[in-house]
Design a protein around this motif. Sequence first.
Motif, PDB file in Angstrom:
ATOM      1  N   GLN A 117     -24.186  62.196  70.720  1.00  0.00           N
ATOM      2  CA  GLN A 117     -23.927  62.851  69.612  1.00  0.00           C
ATOM      3  C   GLN A 117     -23.583  64.397  70.306  1.00  0.00           C
ATOM      4  OE1 GLN A 117     -27.922  62.913  67.859  1.00  0.00           O
ATOM      5  NE2 GLN A 117     -27.588  61.047  67.032  1.00  0.00           N
ATOM      6  N   ARG A 118     -23.826  64.822  71.428  1.00  0.00           N
ATOM      7  CA  ARG A 118     -23.649  66.113  71.843  1.00  0.00           C
ATOM      8  C   ARG A 118     -22.525  66.131  73.019  1.00  0.00           C
ATOM      9  NH1 ARG A 118     -29.502  69.172  72.818  1.00  0.00           N
ATOM     10  NH2 ARG A 118     -30.234  68.893  70.643  1.00  0.00           N
ATOM     11  N   GLY A 119     -21.903  64.922  72.813  1.00  0.00           N
ATOM     12  CA  GLY A 119     -20.453  64.714  73.717  1.00  0.00           C
ATOM     13  C   GLY A 119     -20.937  64.045  75.035  1.00  0.00           C
ATOM     14  N   GLY A 120     -19.834  63.546  75.724  1.00  0.00           N
ATOM     15  CA  GLY A 120     -20.072  62.494  76.764  1.00  0.00           C
ATOM     16  C   GLY A 120     -19.916  61.180  76.243  1.00  0.00           C
ATOM     17  N   ARG A 121     -20.818  60.223  77.130  1.00  0.00           N
ATOM     18  CA  ARG A 121     -20.737  58.596  76.692  1.00  0.00           C
ATOM     19  C   ARG A 121     -22.089  58.445  77.271  1.00  0.00           C
ATOM     20  NH1 ARG A 121     -16.151  56.501  74.605  1.00  0.00           N
ATOM     21  NH2 ARG A 121     -14.373  57.682  74.376  1.00  0.00           N
ATOM     22  N   ASN A 122     -22.554  57.112  76.455  1.00  0.00           N
ATOM     23  CA  ASN A 122     -23.587  56.350  77.309  1.00  0.00           C
ATOM     24  C   ASN A 122     -23.106  55.195  77.843  1.00  0.00           C
ATOM     25  OD1 ASN A 122     -25.856  57.857  76.680  1.00  0.00           O
ATOM     26  ND2 ASN A 122     -25.856  57.649  74.574  1.00  0.00           N
ATOM     27  N   TYR A 123     -23.481  54.700  78.730  1.00  0.00           N
ATOM     28  CA  TYR A 123     -23.327  53.447  79.528  1.00  0.00           C
ATOM     29  C   TYR A 123     -24.178  52.526  79.442  1.00  0.00           C
ATOM     30  CZ  TYR A 123     -19.314  56.505  80.918  1.00  0.00           C
ATOM     31  OH  TYR A 123     -18.310  57.285  80.999  1.00  0.00           O
ATOM     32  N   PHE A 124     -23.991  51.131  78.870  1.00  0.00           N
ATOM     33  CA  PHE A 124     -24.891  50.108  79.063  1.00  0.00           C
ATOM     34  C   PHE A 124     -24.142  48.945  79.555  1.00  0.00           C
ATOM     35  CE2 PHE A 124     -26.292  53.074  75.610  1.00  0.00           C
ATOM     36  CZ  PHE A 124     -27.614  53.535  76.148  1.00  0.00           C
ATOM     37  N   TRP A 125     -25.066  48.046  80.141  1.00  0.00           N
ATOM     38  CA  TRP A 125     -24.386  46.756  80.593  1.00  0.00           C
ATOM     39  C   TRP A 125     -25.167  45.606  79.507  1.00  0.00           C
ATOM     40  CZ3 TRP A 125     -20.521  46.604  83.634  1.00  0.00           C
ATOM     41  CH2 TRP A 125     -20.505  47.750  84.719  1.00  0.00           C
ATOM     42  N   LEU A 126     -24.415  44.661  79.109  1.00  0.00           N
ATOM     43  CA  LEU A 126     -24.889  43.706  78.194  1.00  0.00           C
ATOM     44  C   LEU A 126     -24.323  42.467  78.465  1.00  0.00           C
ATOM     45  CD1 LEU A 126     -25.190  46.326  76.015  1.00  0.00           C
ATOM     46  CD2 LEU A 126     -24.879  44.663  74.479  1.00  0.00           C
ATOM     47  N   PRO A 127     -25.118  41.280  78.262  1.00  0.00           N
ATOM     48  CA  PRO A 127     -24.481  40.079  78.297  1.00  0.00           C
ATOM     49  C   PRO A 127     -23.209  39.870  77.464  1.00  0.00           C
ATOM     50  CG  PRO A 127     -26.934  39.747  78.134  1.00  0.00           C
ATOM     51  CD  PRO A 127     -26.468  41.226  77.787  1.00  0.00           C
ATOM     52  N   ALA A 128     -22.268  39.065  78.009  1.00  0.00           N
ATOM     53  CA  ALA A 128     -20.786  38.935  77.078  1.00  0.00           C
ATOM     54  C   ALA A 128     -21.242  38.421  75.753  1.00  0.00           C
ATOM     55  CB  ALA A 128     -20.097  38.043  77.954  1.00  0.00           C
ATOM     56  N   ARG A 129     -22.004  37.696  75.489  1.00  0.00           N
ATOM     57  CA  ARG A 129     -22.447  37.183  74.051  1.00  0.00           C
ATOM     58  C   ARG A 129     -22.878  38.314  73.484  1.00  0.00           C
ATOM     59  NH1 ARG A 129     -25.959  31.957  72.306  1.00  0.00           N
ATOM     60  NH2 ARG A 129     -25.509  32.124  69.667  1.00  0.00           N
ATOM     61  N   ASP A 130     -23.777  39.049  73.746  1.00  0.00           N
ATOM     62  CA  ASP A 130     -24.546  40.247  72.974  1.00  0.00           C
ATOM     63  C   ASP A 130     -23.378  41.436  72.976  1.00  0.00           C
ATOM     64  OD1 ASP A 130     -26.563  38.681  73.208  1.00  0.00           O
ATOM     65  OD2 ASP A 130     -28.065  40.057  74.111  1.00  0.00           O
ATOM     66  N   HIS A 131     -22.413  41.550  73.780  1.00  0.00           N
ATOM     67  CA  HIS A 131     -21.566  42.595  73.585  1.00  0.00           C
ATOM     68  C   HIS A 131     -20.670  42.270  72.505  1.00  0.00           C
ATOM     69  CE1 HIS A 131     -17.722  44.742  74.767  1.00  0.00           C
ATOM     70  NE2 HIS A 131     -18.552  45.544  75.414  1.00  0.00           N
ATOM     71  N   SER A 132     -20.235  41.010  72.355  1.00  0.00           N
ATOM     72  CA  SER A 132     -19.310  40.501  71.349  1.00  0.00           C
ATOM     73  C   SER A 132     -19.870  40.942  69.961  1.00  0.00           C
ATOM     74  CB  SER A 132     -19.059  39.138  71.688  1.00  0.00           C
ATOM     75  OG  SER A 132     -18.206  39.027  72.677  1.00  0.00           O
ATOM     76  N   ARG A 133     -21.357  40.499  69.779  1.00  0.00           N
ATOM     77  CA  ARG A 133     -22.181  40.560  68.754  1.00  0.00           C
ATOM     78  C   ARG A 133     -21.991  42.143  68.340  1.00  0.00           C
ATOM     79  NH1 ARG A 133     -27.616  37.019  69.395  1.00  0.00           N
ATOM     80  NH2 ARG A 133     -26.472  34.849  69.147  1.00  0.00           N
TER      81      ARG A 133
END
Length: 281
Positions: A196-212
């Motif tokens: 919200q205040r600029g920049g980015r958040n990074y997360f690792w997700l399982p491939a199936r959850d990422h697609s969802r």
Amino acid sequence: RYAYVFEHYTAAIATHRPPGPPVSDKHKAWVDRSARVLDDVGISVEIEKASRSRRAIPDFRTRGGAVDLAGEVQVSQQGAAYIARRTKVRFEDGLTPLWMTDIPNPVWIEKGPRAVVGPTTPERIAAGTDLLVVGGAQRCELERCGRRGERCPKTNKRWGCGQIHAHLTPATGVHIDQLVTGVATGEWKLLTLPRQRGGRNYFWLPARDHSRYVEDRVGTDEDLLPVAPQLRPVGRISRTCDSRASSTPCCGAGSWVRAGEPLATACSLCPASPTYWRRSA
């Protein structure tokens, strides 16, 4: 002349420049362990191999997997700007960085894709003891909108819409070896979200959850969609908007160039163009 001789892993290296701080036993054990588990799944690993621009030398990098992984073991405190700068360089070189640490509550490492484990020792790392990931890995859960008391991710209204939406929740029971090999083989994918205040958040997700998650957010968050590179101004001198045969506006109202055509140089002089130079009088 004099030369500095220092031990790097199992090799003795001579240099005319004073060596940097010695690599800790924990750092060595972690890099060796990551290289070993990646080799077990058939992924080629290179230790401290420079990137194509030679601006980045990750602790280890992979070849032949779903992504070119740049593994970074960070066992000492660092500044957030340091992590953000090195993360940017690795992305620009076509690498997918993965910062790994066992330091509790490392807020500074949130500036890049990360995997945080509990405090450990070199002996436990070298022995292959299971290290649970406690930060950086997420899973996707489908819930009816409004149950969490959040705004609807589709409409951004205060009250939920009642439909099913994807929400992120911390992943449990994931071991660091599973995450490292999963990223290299494509079983885990990187999700990048704007702050919200600029920049980015990074997360690792399982491939199936990422697609969802991406499928549920498409149409509401443009940052989740692939960004096409902008064409550079080359070649042509006349404005595209001066050509009556062209049905595509070159400024303000929409796309300023046809698909596959270079941006007209003169468009940079149009005040309504996104590329206006804004020269002073």
